[in-house]
Design a protein around this motif. Sequence first.
Motif, PDB file in Angstrom:
ATOM      1  N   PRO A 238       0.830  -1.213   0.000  1.00  3.66           N
ATOM      2  CA  PRO A 238       0.000   0.000   0.000  1.00  3.66           C
ATOM      3  C   PRO A 238       0.860   1.257   0.000  1.00  3.66           C
ATOM      4  O   PRO A 238       1.993   1.248   0.487  1.00  3.66           O
ATOM      5  CB  PRO A 238      -0.805  -0.126   1.287  1.00  3.66           C
ATOM      6  N   LEU A 239       0.323   2.326  -0.537  1.00  2.00           N
ATOM      7  CA  LEU A 239       1.043   3.597  -0.559  1.00  2.00           C
ATOM      8  C   LEU A 239       0.983   4.314   0.779  1.00  2.00           C
ATOM      9  O   LEU A 239       1.851   5.112   1.101  1.00  2.00           O
ATOM     10  CB  LEU A 239       0.464   4.503  -1.655  1.00  2.00           C
ATOM     11  N   GLU A 240      -0.039   4.012   1.558  1.00  2.00           N
ATOM     12  CA  GLU A 240      -0.276   4.740   2.808  1.00  2.00           C
ATOM     13  C   GLU A 240       0.784   4.387   3.842  1.00  2.00           C
ATOM     14  O   GLU A 240       1.088   3.222   4.097  1.00  2.00           O
ATOM     15  CB  GLU A 240      -1.668   4.381   3.345  1.00  2.00           C
ATOM     16  N   LYS A 241       1.380   5.416   4.433  1.00  2.00           N
ATOM     17  CA  LYS A 241       2.297   5.162   5.541  1.00  2.00           C
ATOM     18  C   LYS A 241       1.494   5.213   6.841  1.00  2.00           C
ATOM     19  O   LYS A 241       0.472   5.901   6.902  1.00  2.00           O
ATOM     20  CB  LYS A 241       3.442   6.186   5.555  1.00  2.00           C
ATOM     21  N   PRO A 242       1.884   4.441   7.838  1.00  6.12           N
ATOM     22  CA  PRO A 242       3.110   3.635   7.954  1.00  6.12           C
ATOM     23  C   PRO A 242       2.996   2.224   7.379  1.00  6.12           C
ATOM     24  O   PRO A 242       3.972   1.488   7.364  1.00  6.12           O
ATOM     25  CB  PRO A 242       3.310   3.576   9.465  1.00  6.12           C
ATOM     26  N   TYR A 243       1.789   1.851   6.914  1.00  2.34           N
ATOM     27  CA  TYR A 243       1.543   0.449   6.554  1.00  2.34           C
ATOM     28  C   TYR A 243       2.381   0.000   5.359  1.00  2.34           C
ATOM     29  O   TYR A 243       2.627  -1.197   5.192  1.00  2.34           O
ATOM     30  CB  TYR A 243       0.051   0.246   6.289  1.00  2.34           C
ATOM     31  N   ARG A 244       2.839   0.948   4.551  1.00  2.00           N
ATOM     32  CA  ARG A 244       3.693   0.614   3.409  1.00  2.00           C
ATOM     33  C   ARG A 244       4.968  -0.103   3.852  1.00  2.00           C
ATOM     34  O   ARG A 244       5.538  -0.898   3.099  1.00  2.00           O
ATOM     35  CB  ARG A 244       4.044   1.890   2.650  1.00  2.00           C
ATOM     36  N   TYR A 245       5.389   0.138   5.077  1.00  2.00           N
ATOM     37  CA  TYR A 245       6.660  -0.395   5.567  1.00  2.00           C
ATOM     38  C   TYR A 245       6.463  -1.420   6.689  1.00  2.00           C
ATOM     39  O   TYR A 245       7.433  -1.797   7.343  1.00  2.00           O
ATOM     40  CB  TYR A 245       7.543   0.756   6.050  1.00  2.00           C
ATOM     41  N   GLU A 246       5.230  -1.861   6.899  1.00  2.00           N
ATOM     42  CA  GLU A 246       4.933  -2.784   8.004  1.00  2.00           C
ATOM     43  C   GLU A 246       4.259  -4.056   7.478  1.00  2.00           C
ATOM     44  O   GLU A 246       3.059  -4.244   7.651  1.00  2.00           O
ATOM     45  CB  GLU A 246       4.021  -2.114   9.034  1.00  2.00           C
ATOM     46  N   SER A 247       5.009  -4.914   6.848  1.00  2.00           N
ATOM     47  CA  SER A 247       4.445  -6.186   6.394  1.00  2.00           C
ATOM     48  C   SER A 247       4.576  -7.230   7.500  1.00  2.00           C
ATOM     49  O   SER A 247       5.481  -7.175   8.325  1.00  2.00           O
ATOM     50  CB  SER A 247       5.159  -6.659   5.133  1.00  2.00           C
ATOM     51  N   GLY A 248       3.645  -8.167   7.503  1.00  2.00           N
ATOM     52  CA  GLY A 248       3.663  -9.220   8.509  1.00  2.00           C
ATOM     53  C   GLY A 248       2.795  -8.888   9.708  1.00  2.00           C
ATOM     54  O   GLY A 248       2.303  -7.773   9.863  1.00  2.00           O
ATOM     55  N   SER A 249       2.618  -9.862  10.574  1.00  2.00           N
ATOM     56  CA  SER A 249       1.765  -9.672  11.755  1.00  2.00           C
ATOM     57  C   SER A 249       2.475  -8.818  12.791  1.00  2.00           C
ATOM     58  O   SER A 249       3.587  -9.152  13.215  1.00  2.00           O
ATOM     59  CB  SER A 249       1.399 -11.023  12.378  1.00  2.00           C
ATOM     60  N   PRO A 250       1.878  -7.726  13.227  1.00  2.00           N
ATOM     61  CA  PRO A 250       2.530  -6.878  14.238  1.00  2.00           C
ATOM     62  C   PRO A 250       2.627  -7.594  15.578  1.00  2.00           C
ATOM     63  O   PRO A 250       1.752  -8.391  15.938  1.00  2.00           O
ATOM     64  CB  PRO A 250       1.609  -5.653  14.320  1.00  2.00           C
ATOM     65  N   ASN A 251       3.679  -7.283  16.311  1.00  2.00           N
ATOM     66  CA  ASN A 251       3.916  -7.912  17.613  1.00  2.00           C
ATOM     67  C   ASN A 251       3.096  -7.169  18.668  1.00  2.00           C
ATOM     68  O   ASN A 251       3.615  -6.337  19.422  1.00  2.00           O
ATOM     69  CB  ASN A 251       5.416  -7.866  17.945  1.00  2.00           C
ATOM     70  N   ILE A 252       1.829  -7.488  18.734  1.00  2.00           N
ATOM     71  CA  ILE A 252       0.915  -6.767  19.617  1.00  2.00           C
ATOM     72  C   ILE A 252       1.312  -6.935  21.076  1.00  2.00           C
ATOM     73  O   ILE A 252       1.136  -6.014  21.892  1.00  2.00           O
ATOM     74  CB  ILE A 252      -0.551  -7.227  19.399  1.00  2.00           C
ATOM     75  N   VAL A 253       1.892  -8.068  21.441  1.00  2.00           N
ATOM     76  CA  VAL A 253       2.293  -8.290  22.835  1.00  2.00           C
ATOM     77  C   VAL A 253       3.377  -7.293  23.231  1.00  2.00           C
ATOM     78  O   VAL A 253       3.277  -6.595  24.247  1.00  2.00           O
ATOM     79  CB  VAL A 253       2.757  -9.742  23.036  1.00  2.00           C
ATOM     80  N   ALA A 254       4.437  -7.205  22.422  1.00  2.00           N
ATOM     81  CA  ALA A 254       5.516  -6.268  22.724  1.00  2.00           C
ATOM     82  C   ALA A 254       5.048  -4.824  22.608  1.00  2.00           C
ATOM     83  O   ALA A 254       5.485  -3.952  23.375  1.00  2.00           O
ATOM     84  CB  ALA A 254       6.704  -6.518  21.791  1.00  2.00           C
TER      85      ALA A 254
END
Length: 375
Positions: A238-254
């Motif tokens: 996606p073009l939208e930041k920050p998601y353009r640079y955040e592939s994969g499952s986010p570490n919600i615990v941390a």
Amino acid sequence: MIYLDNAATTFPKPEEVYEALDYANRNLAFNAGRGEYQQSTEAFNLIQDTREKLASFVNRDANEVVFTSSATESLNLIINGITIESGDHVYVSPFEHNAVMRPLKLLQEKVNFELKVLPFDKVTWEPDLDSIKNEFALYHPKAIFISHISNVTGYVVPYKEIFEYGMQWNSINVLDCSQSFGVKNPNNLDLVNYLVFAGHKSLYASFGIAGFFKLKNDYLKVVKAGGTGSDSLNLDMPLEKPYRYESGSPNIVAIYGLNKSIDWLKNNDIENKEEELLQYLYGKIKDIDRIEIYKPEEKLPFGILSINLDGYKSDELAEILNEDYDICVRSGYHCAPLVHDFLDSKKYNGTVRVSINYFNNSDDINVLIDALNSL
């Protein structure tokens, strides 16, 4: 155990962080925003809330915050994303960590650019601004990398004028705040393109969460791609930041642990506590016979004091402190390949790094001083 290796990772963490990590593992460990159910939505909202809290440290927009797993990953994404080309000139300070130096070296094997070390005075530790200005005029900087605080010495690097000179040549300015963000926050961010932070250090959070601020609208190539939970039929990120640079499952615990560590930081005066304890440490250690302290001539560093003791290699001294006194310090080169020529510390195989945090006290320092005096 007396833990004085906080430059590597702060320990212990605030109790609020431990509680948050346990709670998140039990109640929030879902793919954030990737399911039409309450828990997924709650996880997504907590991530956004954490972005906002991080951005509030430096009065920036939350959408400038990109989450990664580590500062090393952040720097790899930046270094490989800013389009360094053959013939370009890239500058680093003498204080840079291998999280900067090794990705640059790896890239240099593929792209024939010039890597230059910025000149600093070995007595005052101040940058040689006249030489830097002349160097930039001759060899225009494509990118400049500066650690806000040295992980070896605790030196707060004066980056403002260097970045200002670089901007005259449209340099990409990268400020590595892994050792400072959350406690001693930078300013003059109008001069910075990318600011890197690490959760497990001065933010007092856990491993597994870090990131960077993308502070300007300059182009950053995508070098890591994957699922983002939206527009899944589109094979482009996606073009939208920050998601353009955040592939994969986010570490919600941390991330939830980080969220609570930020609350704790904002409710406690960490910076003054660490400054006072460092002053106490320096006042005690400077009078020890045979001690060598690595600091600027007229300034105290922040949070860290690197030393050596005549008659011992750095690893020998650290081993004695550990085995005989249960004191945890770090010895060696500390993943910083340039600074030891600057310090002339290779004869000791690096330095013994004493690094404090909010949870240390004067009793810890007194035990260290007694141990050094006994050798």
